[in-house]
Design a protein around this motif. Structure first.
Motif, PDB file in Angstrom:
ATOM      1  N   GLU A 417       0.958  -1.210   0.123  1.00  0.00           N
ATOM      2  CA  GLU A 417      -0.013   0.060  -0.017  1.00  0.00           C
ATOM      3  C   GLU A 417       0.944   1.262  -0.008  1.00  0.00           C
ATOM      4  OE1 GLU A 417      -3.767   0.539   2.643  1.00  0.00           O
ATOM      5  OE2 GLU A 417      -2.199   1.722   3.561  1.00  0.00           O
ATOM      6  N   THR A 418       0.692   2.136  -0.910  1.00  0.00           N
ATOM      7  CA  THR A 418       1.300   3.415  -0.866  1.00  0.00           C
ATOM      8  C   THR A 418       0.093   4.646  -0.553  1.00  0.00           C
ATOM      9  OG1 THR A 418       1.011   3.614  -3.152  1.00  0.00           O
ATOM     10  CG2 THR A 418       2.981   2.527  -2.478  1.00  0.00           C
ATOM     11  N   LYS A 419       0.669   5.624  -0.222  1.00  0.00           N
ATOM     12  CA  LYS A 419      -0.237   7.084   0.083  1.00  0.00           C
ATOM     13  C   LYS A 419       0.467   8.137  -0.683  1.00  0.00           C
ATOM     14  CE  LYS A 419      -2.930   5.392   3.798  1.00  0.00           C
ATOM     15  NZ  LYS A 419      -3.433   5.734   5.173  1.00  0.00           N
ATOM     16  N   ASP A 420      -0.174   8.983  -1.164  1.00  0.00           N
ATOM     17  CA  ASP A 420       0.478  10.379  -1.593  1.00  0.00           C
ATOM     18  C   ASP A 420      -0.765  11.306  -1.660  1.00  0.00           C
ATOM     19  OD1 ASP A 420      -0.448  10.377  -4.900  1.00  0.00           O
ATOM     20  OD2 ASP A 420      -0.210   8.445  -4.182  1.00  0.00           O
ATOM     21  N   ASN A 421      -0.375  12.560  -1.458  1.00  0.00           N
ATOM     22  CA  ASN A 421      -1.601  13.531  -1.621  1.00  0.00           C
ATOM     23  C   ASN A 421      -1.140  14.901  -2.481  1.00  0.00           C
ATOM     24  OD1 ASN A 421      -2.636  12.408   0.812  1.00  0.00           O
ATOM     25  ND2 ASN A 421      -1.224  13.922   2.125  1.00  0.00           N
ATOM     26  N   SER A 422      -2.095  15.439  -3.084  1.00  0.00           N
ATOM     27  CA  SER A 422      -1.898  16.679  -3.843  1.00  0.00           C
ATOM     28  C   SER A 422      -2.753  17.646  -3.709  1.00  0.00           C
ATOM     29  CB  SER A 422      -2.101  16.103  -5.367  1.00  0.00           C
ATOM     30  OG  SER A 422      -3.391  15.738  -5.651  1.00  0.00           O
ATOM     31  N   GLN A 423      -2.349  19.075  -3.772  1.00  0.00           N
ATOM     32  CA  GLN A 423      -3.224  20.236  -3.504  1.00  0.00           C
ATOM     33  C   GLN A 423      -3.005  21.050  -4.987  1.00  0.00           C
ATOM     34  OE1 GLN A 423      -0.567  19.690  -1.073  1.00  0.00           O
ATOM     35  NE2 GLN A 423      -1.931  18.269  -0.140  1.00  0.00           N
ATOM     36  N   ILE A 424      -4.059  20.922  -5.510  1.00  0.00           N
ATOM     37  CA  ILE A 424      -4.034  22.088  -6.633  1.00  0.00           C
ATOM     38  C   ILE A 424      -5.064  23.357  -6.572  1.00  0.00           C
ATOM     39  CG2 ILE A 424      -4.951  22.116  -9.121  1.00  0.00           C
ATOM     40  CD1 ILE A 424      -4.873  18.983  -8.989  1.00  0.00           C
ATOM     41  N   TRP A 425      -4.146  24.423  -6.645  1.00  0.00           N
ATOM     42  CA  TRP A 425      -4.614  25.820  -6.436  1.00  0.00           C
ATOM     43  C   TRP A 425      -4.746  26.640  -7.754  1.00  0.00           C
ATOM     44  CZ3 TRP A 425      -6.785  28.992  -2.963  1.00  0.00           C
ATOM     45  CH2 TRP A 425      -6.514  30.417  -3.218  1.00  0.00           C
ATOM     46  N   GLN A 426      -5.943  26.911  -7.797  1.00  0.00           N
ATOM     47  CA  GLN A 426      -6.309  27.618  -8.979  1.00  0.00           C
ATOM     48  C   GLN A 426      -7.023  29.083  -8.715  1.00  0.00           C
ATOM     49  OE1 GLN A 426      -9.245  25.423 -11.388  1.00  0.00           O
ATOM     50  NE2 GLN A 426     -10.217  24.759  -9.516  1.00  0.00           N
ATOM     51  N   ALA A 427      -6.314  30.007  -9.340  1.00  0.00           N
ATOM     52  CA  ALA A 427      -6.845  31.402  -8.971  1.00  0.00           C
ATOM     53  C   ALA A 427      -7.065  32.088 -10.298  1.00  0.00           C
ATOM     54  CB  ALA A 427      -5.931  32.138  -7.951  1.00  0.00           C
ATOM     55  N   TYR A 428      -8.083  32.967 -10.405  1.00  0.00           N
ATOM     56  CA  TYR A 428      -8.262  33.742 -11.775  1.00  0.00           C
ATOM     57  C   TYR A 428      -8.631  35.166 -11.153  1.00  0.00           C
ATOM     58  CZ  TYR A 428      -8.676  29.261 -13.983  1.00  0.00           C
ATOM     59  OH  TYR A 428      -8.376  27.802 -14.320  1.00  0.00           O
ATOM     60  N   TYR A 429      -8.011  36.214 -11.673  1.00  0.00           N
ATOM     61  CA  TYR A 429      -8.308  37.564 -11.248  1.00  0.00           C
ATOM     62  C   TYR A 429      -8.537  38.601 -12.834  1.00  0.00           C
ATOM     63  CZ  TYR A 429      -6.053  35.698  -7.003  1.00  0.00           C
ATOM     64  OH  TYR A 429      -5.624  34.928  -6.130  1.00  0.00           O
ATOM     65  N   GLN A 430      -9.488  38.961 -12.740  1.00  0.00           N
ATOM     66  CA  GLN A 430      -9.723  39.632 -13.928  1.00  0.00           C
ATOM     67  C   GLN A 430     -10.408  41.191 -14.051  1.00  0.00           C
ATOM     68  OE1 GLN A 430     -12.986  37.539 -16.533  1.00  0.00           O
ATOM     69  NE2 GLN A 430     -11.723  38.370 -18.350  1.00  0.00           N
ATOM     70  N   HIS A 431      -9.806  41.922 -14.340  1.00  0.00           N
ATOM     71  CA  HIS A 431     -10.463  43.427 -14.737  1.00  0.00           C
ATOM     72  C   HIS A 431     -10.916  43.634 -16.092  1.00  0.00           C
ATOM     73  CE1 HIS A 431      -8.331  44.756 -10.979  1.00  0.00           C
ATOM     74  NE2 HIS A 431      -7.577  43.757 -11.186  1.00  0.00           N
ATOM     75  N   LEU A 432     -12.104  44.174 -16.076  1.00  0.00           N
ATOM     76  CA  LEU A 432     -12.737  44.600 -17.328  1.00  0.00           C
ATOM     77  C   LEU A 432     -13.024  45.971 -17.476  1.00  0.00           C
ATOM     78  CD1 LEU A 432     -13.452  43.349 -20.533  1.00  0.00           C
ATOM     79  CD2 LEU A 432     -15.714  42.996 -19.501  1.00  0.00           C
ATOM     80  N   PHE A 433     -12.772  46.643 -18.365  1.00  0.00           N
ATOM     81  CA  PHE A 433     -13.112  48.204 -18.554  1.00  0.00           C
ATOM     82  C   PHE A 433     -13.448  48.506 -19.687  1.00  0.00           C
ATOM     83  CE2 PHE A 433     -11.847  52.634 -19.370  1.00  0.00           C
ATOM     84  CZ  PHE A 433     -12.583  53.270 -18.398  1.00  0.00           C
ATOM     85  N   ARG A 434     -14.755  49.175 -20.054  1.00  0.00           N
ATOM     86  CA  ARG A 434     -15.105  49.726 -21.334  1.00  0.00           C
ATOM     87  C   ARG A 434     -15.732  50.904 -21.326  1.00  0.00           C
ATOM     88  NH1 ARG A 434     -18.776  44.300 -23.256  1.00  0.00           N
ATOM     89  NH2 ARG A 434     -19.857  45.140 -21.295  1.00  0.00           N
ATOM     90  N   VAL A 435     -15.535  51.589 -22.473  1.00  0.00           N
ATOM     91  CA  VAL A 435     -16.245  52.990 -22.789  1.00  0.00           C
ATOM     92  C   VAL A 435     -16.825  52.647 -24.208  1.00  0.00           C
ATOM     93  CG1 VAL A 435     -15.837  55.329 -23.097  1.00  0.00           C
ATOM     94  CG2 VAL A 435     -14.463  54.233 -21.281  1.00  0.00           C
ATOM     95  N   THR A 436     -18.124  53.096 -24.057  1.00  0.00           N
ATOM     96  CA  THR A 436     -18.864  52.863 -25.329  1.00  0.00           C
ATOM     97  C   THR A 436     -19.639  54.131 -25.610  1.00  0.00           C
ATOM     98  OG1 THR A 436     -19.270  50.646 -24.957  1.00  0.00           O
ATOM     99  CG2 THR A 436     -20.648  51.433 -26.774  1.00  0.00           C
ATOM    100  N   TYR A 437     -19.591  54.627 -26.905  1.00  0.00           N
ATOM    101  CA  TYR A 437     -20.361  55.787 -27.351  1.00  0.00           C
ATOM    102  C   TYR A 437     -21.151  55.192 -28.422  1.00  0.00           C
ATOM    103  CZ  TYR A 437     -21.409  59.923 -29.980  1.00  0.00           C
ATOM    104  OH  TYR A 437     -21.924  60.917 -30.732  1.00  0.00           O
TER     105      TYR A 437
END
Length: 800
Positions: A417-437
């Motif tokens: 028997e073997t044991k192993d662990n994993s941690q997967i960190w995911q992060a998303y940071y988004q800025h959206l700027f619009r000027v419409t005429y």
């Protein structure tokens, strides 16, 4: 430098054309549609023009976001208008005459009254998904589709023509999974490729007002996505006073969901909010059989049994503040928390060429995932002069998630028997700027110009540990950190021109894209910067009252996401690794569509011929790393092309039945020569869908949804066909604001995902299916100051 001057000249020409054409006249009528109590504009109200003497239908249109409508090129005669919108009473205008002396008629403001306010009736809205066709989009008003009452957004999308959803929640548009999904017209971190399927299966469908399908978007939209855009528009109540509803459902296998929404509208200020909780059961079985044909034959078989219980909380809130008739501020925010507890067993059996077992083991996985997503948005709109509008829009979106895996592997042949662990960190940071005429010069010319900045940072960190002498020790060979930054600066302009029966919308969108991938474990940076100009053209010609032709073109792009470019593999399954490719190129897609629409009374027929040519096509490739380990990654093909015909028919049979039938048949050809899989592989595939509503008796409705997708081509093999049927029923209880309903998903237990790989070195078949038949029963309660119960008659509102 020359390219920048060229872009400036093109924009100047578009503006000059609009100004020069603005002086041209013609018979036209204009008006504005407002909600009576709040005086707020109503979008997508249907305006139909009739001859006053014969009541013959002449032409029609829909109101825009400001409630304004314009109809042009009317022959000299006497007319009247009828305005209709779901949930509001129809309104008929006074008769008016257009001629040479009165060629521009301003009908003024129309104030629509909610049906329940005027008739004291319960209005059963949305007996079918109402369909509206625009010059650059198709709109499906969800109404109270039964899947919107109990299901998730993923369930609801299965009922939309042109859209397919597989067993894992992956969304396709006309058979292509490279589709861009927007929320209220904006990108969101929720809709990234890694988490999108999970989010769609957890968001409550009851929060959705309409879904817009944009297969050839104009230059005002980002050109991302091979097959186009799905824009999910969230509900926002407009009724005066306090109004809201509660939807509660309970299902088999411990499922339940509750969604409640409320709004308070004074006319000048509208406050709204909603909360939803959803507990699901996500059981999956996967069979993976593969044959390796190298110097000797070997056989590997894996059976995975996965059980999961995702729990999500979704909160939305916002305020619309009309300072005066010229200035509006909109503030909104949302928070989504998802907990995902998964237990999984994977049984692996290896056999040699004599089919003698050489390895037999079970790998147990305990996965505790938590994801938090939040976003805020602010929009300021200012109206000035004659038909000038300026809007400034900023939004910030964040998603952070941790996947905490604990593995135990039991090797039966050695009893170890073997044991192993994993941690997967995911992060998303988004800025959206619009000027419409926006500027509307007259009934013929409308100009839109704008600037957009989109900044996205993605962090993907994989950390691994192995159990050694009773202590978990970091595995630095597998541990890695990856960050991807994408900055997109774009300007755009569209010019809409209408004359007589002809309409045109042309646009231009130059973009400067900067991409930087930081591979921390390798101390390496990979950059890719490029400048592109994306032209679009949409034309429409109305042959007569019932027939219309359309012809559209757009240049699009499919940019690899961070997950596609992360070269570090995940080790969820030691025999099947997945990794990205930091050197991927973006796809370039030339898309052409020719459409025909016939509409009479309650019947609409829409046919579309389309063609797409894709350069540097992205594809998934599976190959061996050593004797038993497979790596699935992304590569660029030479090219691909596809052509197809889509047909959508929507009709009423008397007052007791509505049918929406759609079909899509297309030809695919791929050139995978540089990957060694052939120059011209081709295939014909098709799909069909049936959505039928039956009004059994007063207040009772039965709904049937069925969909079939045929097998389709892959560079190394094919994807098998899939079939699903859903059934639902709903009953409006007389003299109350209550409804009861029930749904069954996958009625015949046929929903599967199967794909095969067939190459000289590898033959593989993967089959996946979910737990069978999902049942829900539920109740819906509407409340508020606009509800009346003194004389209630059930009424079907099927107007646009």
């Amino acid at each position: 430098m020359k390219s920048k001057y060229s872009i400036f000249i093109l924009f100047f020409c578009i503006y000059s054309m609009s100004v020069q054409s603005a002086s041209k006249g013609g018979n036209m009528i204009t008006g504005v549609v407002l909600e009576k109590e709040t005086h707020t504009p109503i979008e997508y109200v249907g305006i139909c023009v009739y001859l006053a003497k014969t009541d013959k239908f002449v032409t029609g249109t829909v109101s825009n976001a400001n409630g304004k409508f314009t109809i042009q090129s009317l022959p000299d005669d006497m007319y009247y208008c009828v305005l209709s919108y779901i949930g509001y009473e129809k309104q008929k205008s006074a008769s008016f005459t257009v001629n040479e002396s009165q060629n521009i008629i301003n009908l003024g403001n129309f104030y629509l009254i909610t049906s329940s306010q005027q008739l004291n009736e319960v209005v059963v809205q949305g007996r079918r998904s109402t369909y509206t066709q625009g010059i650059d989009k198709k709109i499906f008003n969800v109404g109270q589709d039964l899947m919107s009452s109990s299901g998730s957004l993923s369930d609801l999308l299965q009922n939309i023509p042109s859209v397919q959803v597989d067993v894992e929640g992956n969304v396709s548009l006309r058979g292509n999974e490279n589709v861009q999904i927007l929320i209220n017209g904006k990108q969101s971190t929720m809709m990234n490729a890694r988490t999108r399927a999970e989010v769609l299966q957890q968001l409550p469908a009851g929060d959705i007002e309409r879904i817009e399908i944009i297969t050839n978007p104009s230059a005002q939209y980002k050109p991302d996505g091979v097959s186009g855009i799905l824009n999910i528009v969230m509900k926002k109540q407009r009724k005066v006073g306090v109004n809201g509803n509660v939807m509660a459902n309970i299902g088999n296998e411990g499922r339940y969901n509750v969604t409640t929404s409320i709004n308070y509208n004074t006319g000048k200020i509208n406050l709204y909010g909603s909360y939803g909780i959803r507990l699901d059961r996500r059981d999956r079985i996967t069979l993976d059989d593969r044959i390796k044909n190298d110097s000797v034959l070997s056989y590997i078989s894996q059976h995975t049994d996965s059980k999961a219980h995702p729990l999500s909380h979704v909160i939305r809130a916002g305020i619309d503040w009309n300072f005066d008739s010229s200035n509006t501020l909109q503030l909104s925010g949302a928070y989504n928390h998802r907990g995902f507890l998964r237990e999984e067993n994977t049984l692996t059996t290896n056999r040699d060429d004599a089919e003698i077992i050489t390895y037999n083991a079970n790998r147990y996985r305990h996965d505790d995932e938590k994801t938090n997503q939040a976003e805020g948005n602010a929009v300021y709109t200012h109206l000035f002069g004659d038909n000038n509008e300026l809007s400034v829009d900023y939004s910030y979106s964040i998603l952070e998630g941790l996947e905490d895996n604990q593995y135990t592997t039991n090797i039966y042949s050695t009893t170890s028997e073997t044991k192993d662990n994993s941690q997967i960190w995911q992060a998303y940071y988004q800025h959206l700027f619009r000027v419409t005429y926006n500027r509307t010069f007259n009934d013929k010319i409308k100009l839109t110009m704008g600037y957009e900045m989109d900044a996205l940072q993605t962090d993907l960190n994989y950390h691994f540990q192995n159990l050694e002498n009773g202590v978990f020790v970091p595995d630095m060979q597998k541990t890695n950190d990856f960050t991807n930054n994408q900055l997109n600066n774009a300007i755009y302009a569209t010019l809409e021109y209408k004359v007589g029966k002809f309409g045109m919308l042309m646009g231009l969108r130059p973009e400067l894209m900067n991409i930087k991938s930081h591979l921390f474990s390798l101390d390496s940076i990979v950059s890719n910067n490029y400048f592109m100009v994306y032209p679009t053209l949409h034309t429409a010609y109305q042959l007569n009252d019932n027939n219309e032709l359309q012809l559209n073109y757009s240049l699009r792009v499919n940019r690899p996401e961070a997950d596609d470019m992360n070269p570090f593999p995940e080790y969820q399954n030691p025999l099947s690794l997945r990794a990205g490719n930091p050197y991927l190129l973006p796809e370039k897609i030339h898309s052409i569509e020719a459409g025909y629409q016939w509409r009479k009374s309650a019947t609409t027929i829409l046919g579309t011929l389309y063609y797409r040519y894709t350069a540097d096509k992205l594809t998934t490739v599976t190959k061996y790393l050593d004797n038993s380990i497979l790596l699935t990654t992304k590569e660029n093909l030479n090219s691909s092309q596809s052509a197809g015909l889509e047909l959508i028919i929507n009709t009423d049979i008397k007052k007791w039945m509505n049918i929406n039938l759609s079909g899509n048949v297309y030809y695919d050809q791929i050139n995978a020569e540089k990957l060694g899989y052939g120059k011209n592989k081709n295939n014909i595939a098709w799909s069909s869908a049936l959505n039928a509503n039956f009004n059994i008796f007063k207040g009772a409705m039965l709904q049937l949804n069925s969909r079939y997708t045929s097998s389709s081509l892959l560079p190394q093999g094919k994807r098998e066909g899939a079939f699903i049927t859903n059934l639902g029923a709903k009953y409006e209880i007389p003299s109350t604001n209550l409804s009861i309903m029930g749904t069954v998903s996958d009625l015949f237990n046929t929903f599967k995902k199967i794909y095969t790989i067939d190459t000289p070195q590898l033959k593989q078949r993967i089959e996946q299916w979910r737990n069978p038949r999902i049942f829900y029963i539920g109740i819906i309660w509407n409340f508020g100051s606009s509800q009346h119960n003194d004389k209630q008659n059930l009424k079907y509102d099927e107007s646009l």
